[in-house]
Design an enzyme around this catalytic site. Sequence first.
Site, PDB file in Angstrom:
ATOM      1  N   ASP A 230       2.761 -61.624  99.827  1.00 49.96           N
ATOM      2  CA  ASP A 230       2.651 -61.534  98.371  1.00 49.96           C
ATOM      3  C   ASP A 230       3.731 -60.583  97.878  1.00 49.96           C
ATOM      4  OD1 ASP A 230       1.661 -61.863  95.787  1.00 49.96           O
ATOM      5  OD2 ASP A 230      -0.049 -60.525  96.050  1.00 49.96           O
ATOM      6  N   HIS A 231       3.942 -60.588  96.574  1.00 48.55           N
ATOM      7  CA  HIS A 231       4.752 -59.561  95.924  1.00 48.55           C
ATOM      8  C   HIS A 231       3.821 -58.580  95.220  1.00 48.55           C
ATOM      9  CE1 HIS A 231       8.237 -62.643  95.616  1.00 48.55           C
ATOM     10  NE2 HIS A 231       8.490 -61.785  96.585  1.00 48.55           N
TER      11      HIS A 231
ATOM     12  N   TYR B  14       0.736 -61.853  92.036  1.00 41.14           N
ATOM     13  CA  TYR B  14       0.050 -63.144  92.149  1.00 41.14           C
ATOM     14  C   TYR B  14       0.948 -64.211  92.764  1.00 41.14           C
ATOM     15  CZ  TYR B  14      -2.617 -60.558  88.604  1.00 41.14           C
ATOM     16  OH  TYR B  14      -3.293 -59.585  87.916  1.00 41.14           O
ATOM     17  N   HIS B  15       1.569 -63.844  93.896  1.00 41.46           N
ATOM     18  CA  HIS B  15       2.467 -64.768  94.593  1.00 41.46           C
ATOM     19  C   HIS B  15       2.065 -64.948  96.059  1.00 41.46           C
ATOM     20  CE1 HIS B  15       5.803 -63.333  91.576  1.00 41.46           C
ATOM     21  NE2 HIS B  15       4.927 -64.159  91.005  1.00 41.46           N
ATOM     22  N   PRO B  16       0.820 -65.336  96.352  1.00 40.93           N
ATOM     23  CA  PRO B  16       0.438 -65.518  97.759  1.00 40.93           C
ATOM     24  C   PRO B  16       1.130 -66.720  98.374  1.00 40.93           C
ATOM     25  CG  PRO B  16      -1.305 -66.317  96.327  1.00 40.93           C
ATOM     26  CD  PRO B  16      -0.292 -65.655  95.431  1.00 40.93           C
TER      27      PRO B  16
END
Length: 550
Positions: free
Chosen positions: A292-293, A466-468
């Site tokens: 994630d980020h 919110y970048h899984p």
Amino acid sequence: MQADYVIVGAGSAGCAMAYRLAEAGKSVIVIEHGGSDWGPFINMPGALSYPMSMKQYDWGYQTEPEPHLGGRRLACPRGKVLGGSSSINGMIYVRGHARDFDFWRDQGADGWGYADVLPYYKRLENWHDGGHGGDPAWRGSDGPLHVTRGKRDNPLVRAFVEAGRQAGYPVTGDYNGQQQEGFGPFDMTVWKGERWSAAKAYLRPAQRLGAQVVRGLAQRVVIRDGRATGVEVERNGRRQVIEAGREVILSAGAINSPQLLLLSGIGPAAEIAPLGIDVVADRPGVGKNLQDHLELYIQMAASQPVSLFKYWNLLGKAYVGARWLLRRDGPGASNQFESCGFIRSQAGVEYPDIQYHFLPLAVRYDGSIAAEGHGFQAHTGPMRSPSRGEITLKTAQAKDAPRIFFNYMSEEQDWIDFRRCIRLTREIFAQEAFAPYRRHEIQPGADAQTDDELDHFIREEVESAYHPCGTCRMGRADDPTAVVDPQGRVIGVQGLRVADSSVFPRITNGNLNAPSIMVGEKVSDHVLGRQLPADNSEPWIHPHWETAQR
């Protein structure tokens, strides 16, 4: 019910898959648990903070307590609606850097180098530069996905780019073109004042071509004699199997695609067998490699009333909403992320590893506003964290959320990188371009200067972007940790593919919606036995990257 192809998930990649397969004359059924994407909170770009916190549209996932963040549980929004996360996200469009995809290729994702994926980015885009310049030769002009730019009429938005230039960084007219590195205008998936989600770009046209959408919760992939033959779905309290004549394609995202594989008996045998799940294929990589980020909000108080704070009251919100409803313009017609930056954290880093989203307001994603009133902020964080987490099952029931553990900030490099992000951002905000607007720093605040003080702020305030991704990693078939091969086929099972952000070997540089759609586009061609010719255009790399940070 039966179709040639059964796709689980009407999200970014699933919608693209559905359209391209239907366009080729194939029968398609898309299974989606979520409901309609109609409604102002989804379709008004300026209302982006609402849908990702609404049970109607979001799965409502949370992480497990994160030990390196003081045991905090972070929100992990995932779209439960037509369009998936493209219907609840921030509408920011970032392809990723060319070197991201070359890394994929070099790690075993053969055929996924930048030369291979660039034609698919061009195919999916309908790009409009908005008069702010850009790289037309690097962009697509007739694809399904409208990509636009905001008006950039707020002085703070322009000051951010100028401050980057004053700090010694390049200015780029199109970070999605030849040169990502630098400061410039942001692209957004907005068209005629409305969110342009994957549902609008791809699913509606797919339905016009005959693709069907079936509402229901996928329970498992049905596998007979080593081949996927359908999907068991719960609909209205009853279970049925939707048969796939050719293939089943999982496009349920980085959380739900590995969950479905595990529920179907595909994954680490030692983990799923104790839950009473029959092991079909012992694939130890399923659910692993979770990435994630993370980001921080570096917030400044403004000395002039030029921010969006003037709309942050009942009357102001009513004005913004009414203007958007009547005319589809005004502040509600933009996500307000209209300037950005991509920089390298230090000399010796070949391509950008820090991203900036600039916002002319000091506010959190949940809508809580800074007490200071008028202000502005930069969202910043490192792009290539070495930390890795995992998705595992809590139970053998699809209705039960899986265990989501990112293991955030578990590597010392994460802390080093975030300290650099804070200090470099402070330097940018200290430039002359912000002198007319800069009052003081809200957070971290002037009293946070030492490494220990910054680490405390990071631990307490860092949030997911919110970048899984990464949980069904793509690699060569002989790689025991890979889940899918370079055509998206699940290794060890026939007739089953995965196409979404879960197949990323490593997270890309920037927001993930664009590369997720690209994966759907490209895997659809693998399904159909075709591919676009490679595009060997060379990206811009800073000529002195080995010895200079800017």
